[in-house]
Design an enzyme around this catalytic site. Structure first.
Site, short mmCIF file in Angstrom:
data_model
loop_
_atom_site.label_atom_id
_atom_site.label_comp_id
_atom_site.label_asym_id
_atom_site.label_seq_id
_atom_site.Cartn_x
_atom_site.Cartn_y
_atom_site.Cartn_z
N SER A 1 0.73 -1.25 0.11
CA SER A 1 -0.06 -0.18 0.06
C SER A 1 0.93 1.16 -0.03
CB SER A 1 -0.82 0.00 1.24
OG SER A 1 -0.27 0.39 2.40
N LYS A 2 0.45 2.46 0.00
CA LYS A 2 0.93 3.71 0.00
C LYS A 2 2.05 3.67 0.97
CE LYS A 2 -1.30 6.18 -3.72
NZ LYS A 2 -2.68 6.34 -3.50
N ARG A 3 1.57 3.00 2.08
CA ARG A 3 2.59 3.08 3.37
C ARG A 3 4.13 2.80 2.97
NH1 ARG A 3 1.82 -0.25 6.96
NH2 ARG A 3 0.37 -1.65 5.69
#
Ligand code: GLU
Length: 481
Positions: free
Chosen positions: A251-253
């Site tokens: 994910s963007k994390r």
């Protein structure tokens, strides 16, 4: 049988790295078998599909070097390859299913469906809609005439099961007790993903459907539709999802997930392609650096892992460095020069490009990213240096700085203008002042390149040229005060 595969993105977001990998595997598979790779647009969702995302998907595939034989933009014998242009075809198939009894008009309301879900939760069974509110054709026609057309659902036979041999995952079985009578045509006449995707796969004669594992649970529905159309099933291959280095779903994390972000960050397309290729596919022998030609020769669905692959940007950076080192100095200088020129707002002269070619092997040796290197060679192309503040404050405030800068001016004024000549002159000067190279050279680096991070110093000084070097030393001396 000629292999025909497709990549079917929805233009509702930028091309994701997972999508890039799916596209690449389809492309490799097609090229390996001398088949056709088709690009279609799953743009049934008019609200969420945008031209910006459409353009990004094409640009990103182009940047990766993935071309297609049929599909949007390039055409082919199946129209525009956009689902938004095929609603009539989907309706025709859905109505044909109603006529043959494979599907029915349905009157279930959202309250009816909620009741089924609640009952299932209470009894611990799966909330499967079984067609208990289906309408007769006459009743459905009344609703159509009244301007309130009912949706069409596919009639799943229960008890029953759908089985298939997934080319990556092996045998997969779905018990129909867990498969809903799913909607294929909504009351507004729009097809659901299941219908549109499957009708396209059948109409375009797709032989292998290679796509993400997130869609695995939809595949029995697609098989049922395919068979109701009287067509042969394609082979399915579901690719495992991508995880971040911490083992959680990517994910963007974890960093950027759009292909475009890697283009903008200065990654080389062949490095990204190589990195995506080995996310779950192993060319054998633990090899990681694989040429495109080798990938095409060796790619097989059987050597794709069903375990989640780890998307690790540190590894991608390492791999990019490997590809940077494989570039010829000329090719490297051209790519780097393009970035520097963009940054300076002007073209580089031939002589300037040549100075990059001369420095290239030294810079390539340590580089991971072109965008990281571009600011480090800017000093070659500006009249006035901008000093990196932290670098200046750190080394120019030392007692040796002034002496070294002055000493370098006389040393360089008379030295031979080669790497060896410059190095010898500066080392002699440092010896005379009783300074170590470690201490004495840093002020010169900042004075001549503006930063304590630069390509190797002596070569950089040669590339700057004697006149400019002496001038920069004078400016630095004045600035030290
Ligand atoms: N449009 C679907 C998606 O983007 C395609 C899935 C499929 O390959 O069938 O997820």
């Amino acid at each position: 049988m000629t292999v025909r595969v497709r990549f079917a993105p929805s233009p509702t977001g930028y091309l994701h790295v997972g999508g890039g990998r799916t596209a690449l595997y389809n492309w490799l598979f097609a090229r390996h078998h001398g088949g056709a790779f088709i690009l279609r647009s799953d743009d049934t969702d008019a609200q969420r599909s945008t031209d910006e995302f459409r353009a990004d998907i094409l640009d990103s595939l182009g940047w990766l070097g993935i071309d297609w034989d049929e599909g949007i933009e390039v055409g082919g014998s199946h129209g525009t390859y956009r689902q938004s242009d095929r609603f009539d075809r989907y309706r025709e198939v859905a109505e044909g299913f109603v006529a043959s009894g494979a599907a029915y008009y349905d009157a279930a309301t959202s309250d009816d469906l909620k009741l089924i879900r609640d009952q299932a939760t209470a009894s611990g069974s799966s909330p499967v809609y079984d067609g208990r509110h289906q309408l007769s054709i006459e009743a459905a026609q009344h609703r159509v005439a009244a301007g309130d057309p009912p949706p069409i659902r596919f009639a799943v036979l229960r008890p029953g099961e759908t089985r298939f041999e997934d080319a990556v995952r092996g045998e997969v079985v779905f018990d129909h007790a867990n498969v809903d009578d799913f909607v294929i045509l909504r009351s507004d006449g729009s097809p659901t993903y299941h219908l549109a995707s499957t009708v396209d796969d059948v109409d375009y004669a797709i032989t292998h459907v290679i796509r993400g594992e997130d869609i695995l649970s939809s595949t029995p529905k697609h098989i049922l539709i395919t068979e109701a159309m009287g067509a042969e099933r394609p082979t399915y291959a579901h690719l495992s999802l991508l995880n971040g280095p911490d083992g959680k779903k990517l994910s963007k994390r974890h960093g950027d997930t759009a292909i475009r972000a890697y283009r903008d960050a200065g990654f080389l397309p062949p490095a990204v392609v190589n990195f995506l290729a080995i996310l779950g596919w192993s060319p054998g022998d633990d090899e990681e650096i694989v040429s495109l030609q080798d990938m095409v020769e060796r790619f097989e669905l059987g050597s794709v892992s069903k375990n989640p692959a780890v998307f690790d940007t540190t590894k991608l950076e390492w791999m990019n460095g490997v590809y940077i080192r494989q570039m010829s100095p000329e090719a490297f200088a051209i790519e780097l020069g393009r970035l520097v020129a963009g940054d300076l707002g002007r073209e580089l002269s031939e002589a300037e490009t040549q100075s990059l070619v001369d420095l290239a092997p030294l810079v390539q040796e340590r580089a991971k990213l072109l965008t990281e290197v571009a600011p480090q060679v800017r000093f070659l192309f500006v009249d006035e240096l901008e000093y990196d503040r932290a670098s200046w404050d750190k080394v120019m405030a030392t007692p040796e700085a002034l002496a070294v800068v002055e000493g370098a001016r006389s040393a360089l004024a008379g030295s031979e203008w080669t790497h060896q000549g410059v190095e010898a002159a500066l080392r002699t000067m440092l010896d005379e002042q009783g300074l170590s190279a470690r201490k004495g050279l840093q002020p010169l680096r900042v004075a001549l390149t503006g930063s304590s991070v630069s390509p190797p110093l002596f070569e950089s000084i040669v590339a700057v040229g004697r006149d400019r070097a002496l001038e920069r030393l004078a400016v630095a001396k004045k600035r030290i005060g």
